[in-house]
Design a protein around this motif. Structure first.
Motif, PDB file in Angstrom:
ATOM      1  N   GLU A 212       5.014  55.604  16.771  1.00 25.99           N
ATOM      2  CA  GLU A 212       4.989  56.171  15.410  1.00 25.99           C
ATOM      3  C   GLU A 212       6.033  55.456  14.536  1.00 25.99           C
ATOM      4  O   GLU A 212       5.758  55.060  13.404  1.00 25.99           O
ATOM      5  CB  GLU A 212       5.370  57.652  15.546  1.00 25.99           C
ATOM      6  CG  GLU A 212       4.998  58.533  14.404  1.00 25.99           C
ATOM      7  CD  GLU A 212       5.457  59.965  14.719  1.00 25.99           C
ATOM      8  OE1 GLU A 212       6.359  60.427  14.010  1.00 25.99           O
ATOM      9  OE2 GLU A 212       4.940  60.585  15.696  1.00 25.99           O
ATOM     10  N   ARG A 215       5.003  51.911  13.727  1.00 25.94           N
ATOM     11  CA  ARG A 215       4.003  51.864  12.637  1.00 25.94           C
ATOM     12  C   ARG A 215       4.679  52.023  11.287  1.00 25.94           C
ATOM     13  O   ARG A 215       4.358  51.345  10.316  1.00 25.94           O
ATOM     14  CB  ARG A 215       2.951  52.953  12.836  1.00 25.94           C
ATOM     15  CG  ARG A 215       1.753  52.478  13.666  1.00 25.94           C
ATOM     16  CD  ARG A 215       0.523  53.327  13.401  1.00 25.94           C
ATOM     17  NE  ARG A 215       0.756  54.735  13.695  1.00 25.94           N
ATOM     18  CZ  ARG A 215       0.610  55.259  14.935  1.00 25.94           C
ATOM     19  NH1 ARG A 215       0.239  54.498  15.933  1.00 25.94           N
ATOM     20  NH2 ARG A 215       0.831  56.530  15.135  1.00 25.94           N
ATOM     21  N   LYS A 216       5.652  52.926  11.240  1.00 24.75           N
ATOM     22  CA  LYS A 216       6.324  53.230   9.981  1.00 24.75           C
ATOM     23  C   LYS A 216       7.121  52.030   9.450  1.00 24.75           C
ATOM     24  O   LYS A 216       7.140  51.752   8.260  1.00 24.75           O
ATOM     25  CB  LYS A 216       7.272  54.418  10.214  1.00 24.75           C
ATOM     26  CG  LYS A 216       7.857  54.980   8.962  1.00 24.75           C
ATOM     27  CD  LYS A 216       8.570  56.293   9.238  1.00 24.75           C
ATOM     28  CE  LYS A 216       8.727  57.059   7.939  1.00 24.75           C
ATOM     29  NZ  LYS A 216       8.816  58.470   8.113  1.00 24.75           N
ATOM     30  N   LYS A 218       6.799  48.813  10.459  1.00 23.98           N
ATOM     31  CA  LYS A 218       6.145  47.514  10.615  1.00 23.98           C
ATOM     32  C   LYS A 218       6.054  46.691   9.320  1.00 23.98           C
ATOM     33  O   LYS A 218       6.360  45.508   9.313  1.00 23.98           O
ATOM     34  CB  LYS A 218       4.754  47.704  11.222  1.00 23.98           C
ATOM     35  CG  LYS A 218       4.227  46.417  11.799  1.00 23.98           C
ATOM     36  CD  LYS A 218       2.912  46.594  12.501  1.00 23.98           C
ATOM     37  CE  LYS A 218       2.526  45.207  13.018  1.00 23.98           C
ATOM     38  NZ  LYS A 218       1.169  44.936  13.123  1.00 23.98           N
TER      39      LYS A 218
END
Length: 470
Positions: A212, A215-216, A218
């Motif tokens: 998570e 993803r944040k 990236k």
């Protein structure tokens, strides 16, 4: 991402991935987002930033940008700007003679300063509004409670970029300081980040949270490893030379080890963490004995240092065309090696935290064919030195943190290197060093990804772990 035209003022040809880096920086710039350029050491982060500053000039005309670097890198940055973008006007804001005001800063395109100067001069630096602030080796602000972090947060700029080859040195929380500077608000408050990400990822190895978080962040982190991009880099070979202590050295080692083991065995987990300094001092003494018992400064003889014998033999056996870096964490050990090299008439350069004219020493090593050996302390030379002439790197003592060791090896294993680099670790058999090395192997498996689930060292060691090390 649109392909941005490289400024004709850039006196270098960018590699494909460096062009991508430039495009990425411009893409973020279009949205006024900051970011973290986290390429591996030696892939040319400085050059990408120089190219980006020139592209800012194309977009906005003259702007003033602040570049903050560790003191050891000031001369690197000056050199690289002069070489790749001589049209950039640089103000070196450093030293006793510096102007203690922002009065003339807007005349310069780059104001180059160190973290130490940032702390000293934040009172007036915070009153200037820069176009960009770039923080190099930004792990320097990974602790949000530090004065460095607090000073950096006071700086005003349109945008911010942090640069680091090791975004995570010990644990996930290292990211927070750097990204909360570059992208304020992205990761929420310190406590929120700790509760939601750092603790679940580091303590409980909760991979769902790690994904998570990945993803944040990236879009805001660009990280390329040598493996991925630098086809032009030669292979790096790593090897270990095991050294056998003589009887006297082993005797000293066994005495100190027995003492420490008895202390740990008789102490419960909680007490050990309360007395972690005592344990750390004990482990440090054992590591020093592996180098030479003389380092304890307790009257031991200097004749019992197997590593110095092995190392000098290695240096003497290498043919003249090889250049050699020697890293140790203990300046005292470098001094012992230095004495041995002098006795054998082997010319060398020497660099520790106290060294003033680093640039001249690097230059001499890189260009003088008679100087084949460079002795460097791990703390002083772990970052920012470009020593591509060397093709052998000796790590005299292992360090807990594999990231620090890799930074040292990467002083020579970087772009511009045409030789095959061999990194050699000197390890004393059946000692704490061998155990550290085995522990590192486990740690570096965790450190492969950007988000590591790697606890900072001491807090994660139980009594049993410590007894295992002994």
């Amino acid at each position: 991402m649109p392909d941005i035209a490289v400024s004709p003022d850039l006196k270098a040809v960018l590699r494909d991935y460096q062009r991508e880096g430039l495009n990425w920086l411009n893409f973020l710039d279009g949205f006024n987002f900051g970011g973290c350029l986290a390429d591996d050491m030696g892939l040319g982060k400085t050059l990408q930033i120089i190219a980006f500053i020139l592209s800012q000039r194309q977009k906005y005309g003259h702007t003033s940008n602040l570049v903050v670097v560790p003191t050891s890198l000031l001369f690197n940055w000056q050199e690289e700007i002069a070489k790749f973008a001589p049209s950039i006007r640089v103000l070196l804001h450093y030293g006793a003679e510096r102007e203690k005001s922002i009065e003339n800063m807007h005349e310069y395109e780059v104001i180059l300063t160190s973290y130490g100067m940032l702390l000293s001069d934040i009172r007036f630096l915070k009153t200037m509004r820069f176009n960009y602030v770039f923080l190099d080796e930004s792990q320097a602000i990974k602790n949000p409670n530090s004065e460095r972090y607090k000073s950096a947060r006071l700086l005003q700029s349109r945008n911010k970029i942090v640069l680091t080859g090791t975004p995570i040195e010990n644990n996930t929380f290292d990211l927070y300081g750097q990204l909360s500077f570059a992208c304020p608000g992205l990761l929420g408050s310190k406590q929120h980040f700790k509760d939601i990400y750092a603790v679940p990822i580091d303590k409980f190895e909760y991979s769902k949270r790690a994904l998570e978080l990945q993803r944040k962040i990236k879009p805001f982190i660009l990280r390329r490893t040598k493996k991925q991009v630098a086809k032009e880099l030669p292979e790096k070979t790593e090897m270990v030379i095991y050294c056998d202590m003589n009887i006297e050295q082993r005797k000293v080692y066994d005495t100190y080890e027995r003492e420490l083991r008895e202390f740990i065995s008789a102490t419960n987990d909680e007490e050990i963490h309360k007395n972690s300094m005592h344990v750390l001092t004990g482990l440090t003494k054992l590591r020093q004995i592996c180098n030479s018992p003389v380092l304890l400064k307790e009257g031991h003889s200097g004749d019992n240092a197997v590593k110095i014998e092995v190392l000098t033999e290695q240096i003497e056996n290498k043919s003249k065309e090889h250049k050699i870096l020697v890293f140790s964490q203990f300046v005292g050990m470098l001094d012992l090696i230095k004495a041995e090299l002098i006795a054998r008439n082997i010319p060398f350069e020497y660099l520790t935290g106290q060294t003033k004219d680093r640039g001249a020493k690097v230059q001499n090593f890189q260009t003088n064919e008679n100087v084949r050996v460079f002795l460097i302390s791990l703390k002083a030379g772990g970052v920012g030195l470009n020593l591509t002439e060397a093709d052998y790197v000796y790590l005299v003592d292992p360090w807990w943190n594999p990231a620090s060791e890799n930074q040292a090896i990467d002083r020579s294993y970087r772009i511009g290197q045409t030789k095959n680099v061999v990194a050699v670790r000197l390890i004393c058999k059946n000692t704490v060093e061998e155990k550290i090395m085995n522990m590192q192997k486990k740690k570096s498996k965790l450190a492969q990804d950007l988000i590591t689930t790697d606890n900072s060292f001491f807090n994660s060691l139980s009594k049993n772990d410590l007894l295992d090390i002994l």
